[in-house]
Design a protein around this motif. Sequence first.
Motif, PDB file in Angstrom:
ATOM      1  N   LYS A 131       0.843  -1.206   0.000  1.00 64.31           N
ATOM      2  CA  LYS A 131       0.000   0.000   0.000  1.00 64.31           C
ATOM      3  C   LYS A 131       0.878   1.256   0.000  1.00 64.31           C
ATOM      4  CE  LYS A 131      -4.141   1.821   0.591  1.00 64.31           C
ATOM      5  NZ  LYS A 131      -5.201   1.724  -0.384  1.00 64.31           N
ATOM      6  N   GLU A 132       1.959   1.210   0.755  1.00 63.08           N
ATOM      7  CA  GLU A 132       2.883   2.349   0.822  1.00 63.08           C
ATOM      8  C   GLU A 132       3.493   2.626  -0.551  1.00 63.08           C
ATOM      9  OE1 GLU A 132       7.226   3.053   2.689  1.00 63.08           O
ATOM     10  OE2 GLU A 132       5.681   2.524   4.157  1.00 63.08           O
ATOM     11  N   ASP A 133       3.923   1.579  -1.242  1.00 56.14           N
ATOM     12  CA  ASP A 133       4.499   1.747  -2.583  1.00 56.14           C
ATOM     13  C   ASP A 133       3.457   2.260  -3.570  1.00 56.14           C
ATOM     14  OD1 ASP A 133       7.118   1.016  -1.962  1.00 56.14           O
ATOM     15  OD2 ASP A 133       6.725  -1.112  -2.325  1.00 56.14           O
ATOM     16  N   GLN A 134       2.210   1.784  -3.443  1.00 52.29           N
ATOM     17  CA  GLN A 134       1.148   2.259  -4.333  1.00 52.29           C
ATOM     18  C   GLN A 134       0.912   3.758  -4.135  1.00 52.29           C
ATOM     19  OE1 GLN A 134      -2.404  -0.157  -4.006  1.00 52.29           O
ATOM     20  NE2 GLN A 134      -1.158  -2.003  -3.791  1.00 52.29           N
ATOM     21  N   LEU A 135       0.861   4.184  -2.893  1.00 45.26           N
ATOM     22  CA  LEU A 135       0.647   5.606  -2.610  1.00 45.26           C
ATOM     23  C   LEU A 135       1.817   6.455  -3.079  1.00 45.26           C
ATOM     24  CD1 LEU A 135      -0.986   5.344   0.925  1.00 45.26           C
ATOM     25  CD2 LEU A 135      -2.108   5.917  -1.246  1.00 45.26           C
ATOM     26  N   GLN A 136       3.029   5.959  -2.910  1.00 47.35           N
ATOM     27  CA  GLN A 136       4.207   6.696  -3.365  1.00 47.35           C
ATOM     28  C   GLN A 136       4.201   6.851  -4.884  1.00 47.35           C
ATOM     29  OE1 GLN A 136       7.972   5.042  -2.160  1.00 47.35           O
ATOM     30  NE2 GLN A 136       9.144   6.654  -3.142  1.00 47.35           N
ATOM     31  N   LEU A 137       3.870   5.784  -5.594  1.00 43.74           N
ATOM     32  CA  LEU A 137       3.809   5.847  -7.050  1.00 43.74           C
ATOM     33  C   LEU A 137       2.706   6.806  -7.497  1.00 43.74           C
ATOM     34  CD1 LEU A 137       4.746   4.923  -9.813  1.00 43.74           C
ATOM     35  CD2 LEU A 137       3.262   2.924  -9.588  1.00 43.74           C
ATOM     36  N   GLN A 138       1.557   6.742  -6.852  1.00 45.02           N
ATOM     37  CA  GLN A 138       0.467   7.671  -7.169  1.00 45.02           C
ATOM     38  C   GLN A 138       0.932   9.113  -7.008  1.00 45.02           C
ATOM     39  OE1 GLN A 138      -3.606   7.353  -5.359  1.00 45.02           O
ATOM     40  NE2 GLN A 138      -2.974   9.252  -4.408  1.00 45.02           N
ATOM     41  N   ASN A 139       1.571   9.421  -5.887  1.00 42.46           N
ATOM     42  CA  ASN A 139       2.056  10.782  -5.629  1.00 42.46           C
ATOM     43  C   ASN A 139       3.061  11.237  -6.671  1.00 42.46           C
ATOM     44  OD1 ASN A 139       0.472  10.938  -3.342  1.00 42.46           O
ATOM     45  ND2 ASN A 139       2.111  10.317  -1.965  1.00 42.46           N
ATOM     46  N   GLU A 140       3.960  10.354  -7.056  1.00 48.05           N
ATOM     47  CA  GLU A 140       4.981  10.712  -8.045  1.00 48.05           C
ATOM     48  C   GLU A 140       4.363  10.962  -9.418  1.00 48.05           C
ATOM     49  OE1 GLU A 140       8.026   7.716  -7.874  1.00 48.05           O
ATOM     50  OE2 GLU A 140       8.495   8.176  -5.790  1.00 48.05           O
ATOM     51  N   PHE A 155      -8.397  15.081  -7.662  1.00 44.88           N
ATOM     52  CA  PHE A 155      -7.768  13.814  -7.294  1.00 44.88           C
ATOM     53  C   PHE A 155      -8.906  12.871  -6.887  1.00 44.88           C
ATOM     54  CE2 PHE A 155      -4.718  17.173  -6.295  1.00 44.88           C
ATOM     55  CZ  PHE A 155      -3.615  16.739  -7.013  1.00 44.88           C
ATOM     56  N   PRO A 156      -9.376  12.019  -7.796  1.00 47.99           N
ATOM     57  CA  PRO A 156     -10.526  11.157  -7.500  1.00 47.99           C
ATOM     58  C   PRO A 156     -10.259  10.216  -6.324  1.00 47.99           C
ATOM     59  CG  PRO A 156      -9.983  11.117  -9.836  1.00 47.99           C
ATOM     60  CD  PRO A 156      -8.860  11.817  -9.141  1.00 47.99           C
ATOM     61  N   ARG A 157     -11.278   9.948  -5.545  1.00 49.47           N
ATOM     62  CA  ARG A 157     -11.156   9.026  -4.414  1.00 49.47           C
ATOM     63  C   ARG A 157     -11.462   7.592  -4.828  1.00 49.47           C
ATOM     64  NH1 ARG A 157     -10.580  11.411   0.462  1.00 49.47           N
ATOM     65  NH2 ARG A 157     -11.088  13.603   0.616  1.00 49.47           N
ATOM     66  N   GLU A 158     -12.255   7.421  -5.890  1.00 50.94           N
ATOM     67  CA  GLU A 158     -12.668   6.086  -6.301  1.00 50.94           C
ATOM     68  C   GLU A 158     -11.559   5.331  -7.034  1.00 50.94           C
ATOM     69  OE1 GLU A 158     -14.465   8.889  -7.066  1.00 50.94           O
ATOM     70  OE2 GLU A 158     -15.837   8.634  -5.384  1.00 50.94           O
ATOM     71  N   TRP A 159     -10.634   6.042  -7.649  1.00 48.78           N
ATOM     72  CA  TRP A 159      -9.514   5.430  -8.362  1.00 48.78           C
ATOM     73  C   TRP A 159      -8.338   6.378  -8.275  1.00 48.78           C
ATOM     74  CZ3 TRP A 159      -8.447   8.663 -12.477  1.00 48.78           C
ATOM     75  CH2 TRP A 159      -9.502   9.454 -12.922  1.00 48.78           C
ATOM     76  N   TRP A 160      -7.148   5.810  -8.355  1.00 45.33           N
ATOM     77  CA  TRP A 160      -5.942   6.630  -8.233  1.00 45.33           C
ATOM     78  C   TRP A 160      -5.683   7.349  -9.536  1.00 45.33           C
ATOM     79  CZ3 TRP A 160      -2.694   2.250  -5.695  1.00 45.33           C
ATOM     80  CH2 TRP A 160      -3.101   2.113  -4.381  1.00 45.33           C
ATOM     81  N   GLY A 161      -5.458   8.606  -9.446  1.00 46.67           N
ATOM     82  CA  GLY A 161      -5.170   9.373 -10.647  1.00 46.67           C
ATOM     83  C   GLY A 161      -5.300  10.853 -10.392  1.00 46.67           C
ATOM     84  N   ILE A 162      -5.443  11.595 -11.483  1.00 43.71           N
ATOM     85  CA  ILE A 162      -5.602  13.043 -11.434  1.00 43.71           C
ATOM     86  C   ILE A 162      -6.361  13.452 -12.688  1.00 43.71           C
ATOM     87  CG2 ILE A 162      -3.358  13.393 -12.540  1.00 43.71           C
ATOM     88  CD1 ILE A 162      -3.076  15.978 -10.947  1.00 43.71           C
ATOM     89  N   ILE A 163      -7.225  14.433 -12.543  1.00 45.60           N
ATOM     90  CA  ILE A 163      -7.926  14.999 -13.691  1.00 45.60           C
ATOM     91  C   ILE A 163      -7.589  16.479 -13.726  1.00 45.60           C
ATOM     92  CG2 ILE A 163     -10.156  15.459 -14.768  1.00 45.60           C
ATOM     93  CD1 ILE A 163     -11.285  13.124 -13.108  1.00 45.60           C
ATOM     94  N   LEU A 164      -7.100  16.933 -14.853  1.00 45.49           N
ATOM     95  CA  LEU A 164      -6.828  18.351 -15.085  1.00 45.49           C
ATOM     96  C   LEU A 164      -7.688  18.764 -16.272  1.00 45.49           C
ATOM     97  CD1 LEU A 164      -2.998  17.952 -14.927  1.00 45.49           C
ATOM     98  CD2 LEU A 164      -4.298  19.329 -13.340  1.00 45.49           C
ATOM     99  N   HIS A 165      -8.468  19.826 -16.119  1.00 51.20           N
ATOM    100  CA  HIS A 165      -9.349  20.236 -17.208  1.00 51.20           C
ATOM    101  C   HIS A 165      -9.610  21.736 -17.109  1.00 51.20           C
ATOM    102  CE1 HIS A 165     -12.811  20.233 -19.921  1.00 51.20           C
ATOM    103  NE2 HIS A 165     -12.310  19.080 -20.357  1.00 51.20           N
ATOM    104  N   PRO A 166      -9.708  22.422 -18.243  1.00 50.43           N
ATOM    105  CA  PRO A 166      -9.927  23.865 -18.201  1.00 50.43           C
ATOM    106  C   PRO A 166     -11.363  24.256 -17.846  1.00 50.43           C
ATOM    107  CG  PRO A 166      -9.779  23.114 -20.467  1.00 50.43           C
ATOM    108  CD  PRO A 166      -9.465  21.936 -19.590  1.00 50.43           C
ATOM    109  N   ASP A 167     -12.297  23.315 -17.846  1.00 51.03           N
ATOM    110  CA  ASP A 167     -13.702  23.619 -17.585  1.00 51.03           C
ATOM    111  C   ASP A 167     -14.154  22.975 -16.276  1.00 51.03           C
ATOM    112  OD1 ASP A 167     -16.396  24.124 -17.621  1.00 51.03           O
ATOM    113  OD2 ASP A 167     -16.753  23.236 -19.592  1.00 51.03           O
ATOM    114  N   LEU A 168     -14.208  23.754 -15.225  1.00 50.89           N
ATOM    115  CA  LEU A 168     -14.581  23.250 -13.898  1.00 50.89           C
ATOM    116  C   LEU A 168     -15.967  22.614 -13.913  1.00 50.89           C
ATOM    117  CD1 LEU A 168     -13.966  22.988 -10.871  1.00 50.89           C
ATOM    118  CD2 LEU A 168     -14.909  25.276 -10.573  1.00 50.89           C
TER     119      LEU A 168
END
Length: 76
Positions: free
Chosen positions: A15-24, A46-59
Amino acid sequence: MARFAIDLGEMPMSKEDQLQLQNELQSVALKHVARLGYDKPFAVKFPREWWGIILHPDLDRLGDIEAEIGKRLGAF
């Protein structure tokens, strides 16, 4: 807009490695977008349901985009 996905499948990872990779990975994405120097602000999620990030110009579309990606991820 480009979309990127990384699926490590069944690769054993603590779990620690997964979180570190997500952060990086999130950090790399944010740094790259910041270097591009857009004039308008970007919404960041930063979605809670899956690890990732969404960047978008339209809030206003951020929730729809998150739901679409989550639905596609659930299909796998």
